[in-house]
Design a protein around this motif. Sequence first.
Motif, short mmCIF file in Angstrom:
data_model
loop_
_atom_site.label_atom_id
_atom_site.label_comp_id
_atom_site.label_asym_id
_atom_site.label_seq_id
_atom_site.Cartn_x
_atom_site.Cartn_y
_atom_site.Cartn_z
N HIS A 304 -3.03 -16.67 -40.70
CA HIS A 304 -3.75 -17.76 -40.88
C HIS A 304 -3.27 -19.05 -40.57
N ASP A 305 -1.94 -19.51 -41.18
CA ASP A 305 -1.39 -20.68 -40.96
C ASP A 305 -1.17 -20.60 -39.30
N GLY A 306 -0.68 -19.79 -38.75
CA GLY A 306 -0.63 -19.90 -37.21
C GLY A 306 -1.74 -20.24 -36.46
N ILE A 307 -2.95 -19.75 -36.79
CA ILE A 307 -4.24 -19.92 -36.26
C ILE A 307 -4.54 -21.33 -36.32
N ARG A 308 -4.34 -21.88 -37.69
CA ARG A 308 -4.84 -23.35 -38.09
C ARG A 308 -3.80 -24.43 -37.29
N ILE A 309 -2.49 -24.08 -37.31
CA ILE A 309 -1.37 -24.75 -36.43
C ILE A 309 -1.97 -24.96 -34.97
N ARG A 310 -2.29 -23.71 -34.47
CA ARG A 310 -2.50 -23.78 -33.06
C ARG A 310 -3.60 -24.50 -32.84
N TYR A 311 -4.68 -24.70 -33.71
CA TYR A 311 -5.66 -25.62 -33.36
C TYR A 311 -5.73 -26.99 -34.03
N ASN A 312 -4.57 -27.12 -34.68
CA ASN A 312 -4.30 -28.48 -35.41
C ASN A 312 -5.55 -28.46 -36.53
N ILE A 313 -5.72 -27.63 -37.19
CA ILE A 313 -6.76 -27.64 -38.43
C ILE A 313 -5.77 -27.73 -39.71
N PRO A 314 -6.01 -28.47 -40.47
CA PRO A 314 -5.12 -28.77 -41.75
C PRO A 314 -5.14 -27.47 -42.61
N LEU A 315 -3.91 -27.26 -43.12
CA LEU A 315 -3.68 -26.14 -43.86
C LEU A 315 -4.45 -26.26 -45.38
N GLU A 316 -4.64 -25.04 -45.98
CA GLU A 316 -5.02 -24.97 -47.46
C GLU A 316 -3.86 -24.85 -48.29
N GLY A 317 -3.92 -25.56 -49.41
CA GLY A 317 -2.96 -25.55 -50.44
C GLY A 317 -1.71 -26.23 -50.09
N VAL A 318 -1.72 -27.03 -49.14
CA VAL A 318 -0.56 -28.04 -48.87
C VAL A 318 -0.88 -29.52 -49.58
N SER A 319 0.19 -29.98 -50.15
CA SER A 319 0.19 -31.28 -50.93
C SER A 319 -0.43 -32.29 -49.63
N LEU A 320 -0.97 -33.27 -49.86
CA LEU A 320 -1.22 -34.43 -49.07
C LEU A 320 -0.10 -35.33 -48.93
N ASP A 321 0.83 -35.29 -50.03
CA ASP A 321 1.91 -36.39 -49.90
C ASP A 321 3.30 -35.40 -49.71
N LEU A 500 7.65 -19.79 -34.09
CA LEU A 500 6.62 -19.61 -35.06
C LEU A 500 7.04 -19.56 -36.20
N LYS A 501 7.86 -18.61 -36.72
CA LYS A 501 8.19 -18.25 -38.33
C LYS A 501 8.79 -19.48 -38.65
N THR A 502 9.89 -20.09 -38.13
CA THR A 502 10.52 -21.29 -38.47
C THR A 502 9.59 -22.69 -38.70
N THR A 503 8.58 -22.42 -37.61
CA THR A 503 7.39 -23.70 -37.81
C THR A 503 6.61 -23.35 -39.13
N LEU A 504 6.29 -22.16 -39.36
CA LEU A 504 5.29 -21.80 -40.53
C LEU A 504 6.25 -22.17 -41.85
N MET A 505 7.62 -22.05 -41.78
CA MET A 505 8.27 -22.15 -42.81
C MET A 505 8.36 -23.77 -43.24
N ALA A 506 8.45 -24.45 -42.13
CA ALA A 506 8.63 -25.99 -42.28
C ALA A 506 7.12 -26.68 -42.85
N VAL A 507 6.20 -25.94 -42.54
CA VAL A 507 5.05 -26.72 -43.05
C VAL A 507 4.57 -26.41 -44.42
N ARG A 508 5.06 -25.17 -44.85
CA ARG A 508 4.89 -24.73 -46.30
C ARG A 508 6.10 -24.85 -47.18
N GLY A 509 7.44 -25.11 -46.55
CA GLY A 509 8.50 -24.94 -47.45
C GLY A 509 8.61 -26.09 -48.40
N TYR A 510 9.62 -25.93 -49.28
CA TYR A 510 9.84 -26.77 -50.33
C TYR A 510 10.75 -27.71 -49.89
N ARG A 511 10.57 -28.77 -50.21
CA ARG A 511 11.36 -29.80 -49.46
C ARG A 511 12.40 -30.57 -50.38
#
Length: 531
Positions: A304-321, A500-511
């Motif tokens: 699901h995140d891969g499809i959203r990133i593909r079309y630059n659609i904001p992810l659900e459940g991700v902090s705004l900050d 793709l997998k490392t990109t998906l980790m970056a958008v949801r990973g704990y920083r």
Amino acid sequence: INAEYGGIGVMELIYILKDKAPGCRNVWYADDSAGAGKATHVKLWWETLNYYGPRFGYFPQPEKTCLIVKDPSKIDYFKSLFPGIQVTADGHRYLGSFIGTVPATEKYVSSKVKVWLQDLEDISNAAASEPQLAFAGYYFGLTKKWNYLMRTTPNIAASLTPIEKSIKNKLLPALTGISPISDTLRDVMSLSPKNGGLGIANPTTIADSEYFFSKAINNSLISAIVKNDCTQYSPNNKEILENKQKCKSTKVKNEEERKFQVLSNCGDDLSRQIALLSEKGASSWISTLPLKDCGFLLSKQQFHDGIRIRYNIPLEGVSLDCACGNTNSIDHALICKLGGYTSLRHNHLRDTLTNLLGVVCKDVVSEPALLPLSNENLPSGTTLKPDARLDISCRGFFSPLDKTFIDVRVLHPNSLSNGRKPLKNMYLCHEREKKTKYLHRVQQVEKSNFTPFVVSTTGGIAPEASAFLKRLAQKLSMKLDQSYANTMGYIRRKLRFELLKTTLMAVRGYRKNRCVNISELDLNLFNFYVK
């Protein structure tokens, strides 16, 4: 194979039928036979088939046979003429298509559509838990059912409307996790993956063209059937190939026209995103079977995140900050250095290339140190650091025993520094930067080759990296005794999934770990006791 041997087995029977019932045109596909002509000719053909068929192991079954007549008022007459055979003036199914009147054809197509709607319902339900597997089942399986009907039955576009409604309202939301699907996004997803879509075509828009292309490609076979003589059919392979090429060119042209129409309705951001997705290999993960052993399997959230990133659609459940203090977004997450995800993405790609090179090259080293300088005269911009390192070195890649250095860079095309550049210039700029820094030192001091391996987070590959992969695929195909096309396809898919997998980790990973100042802790032991 069974169809070919079945055809050989009945050839003698076909010659007898042609000789004994010359007025009837007969067509065979394996053991499925059909005859057409005047009633007396068809009657003689049927009687001859029943008489000689058993001698060749062919036993006609009247209950499975249907006679299609033009005049409904003569059905009773034909029933008496052909006892035990079903007689109709409407039509009947034949080899997965339908021969008959327009209303009967529409009724037949509607019955098939009803079954396919249930199949779509089942795949949509499966997509709730396994969207990648469900997509593969749809893309590689279910669509082939109505594609065949579209290629063999004319004028059925309107009858396929319920399928398109089910795709848009049920299947796509279940597959992508995006609901509702806008008309613009639906048009984008109907494009082929290599043009930025998902390859989930609208059947109502392609039905007529699919029938036209099928008829054009098989024109020589159609002529042979209409001619209906017993001379051995020798397909004109040159003509068939030319027809295929013409149809393919027309399809590509039609796709480009549809893509242009879609882009005209998109904003600038989505248009650039589609341009990025249209780069060679960028969309290969979409049309790849989810093979776990190859590392091609994604979880529900990853798909699901891969499809959203593909079309630059904001992810659900991700902090705004973001933990770094900036506003969080997909583009920011892919360039934020906090958490080490940019390094992880780079290092993982480096390690994958190192493993592939280890199959075909000698002395493969990860992060090799460059030789120290000794008053060499190097151009301005060349790195002079004594501890300079590159990402990979190997021997025997371009020529035997020669050493080659590779330096990897993974850029994000929508960052501030890249977002306004044309794609070609963006890649060339990063390649020049790498060459300015390392090329002359590698050539003059190391006496070796240097390749900047530049790729983007969306899967695009710079020109020199593309040439490098072609050489790697060539060497691997020879080493492993595999075809070049399959080897190149595997390499592209392998690298694309790693990105793709490392990109998906970056958008949801704990920083950032939650740190608490020691002074804020209540360490008053006088108030602490254990009962």
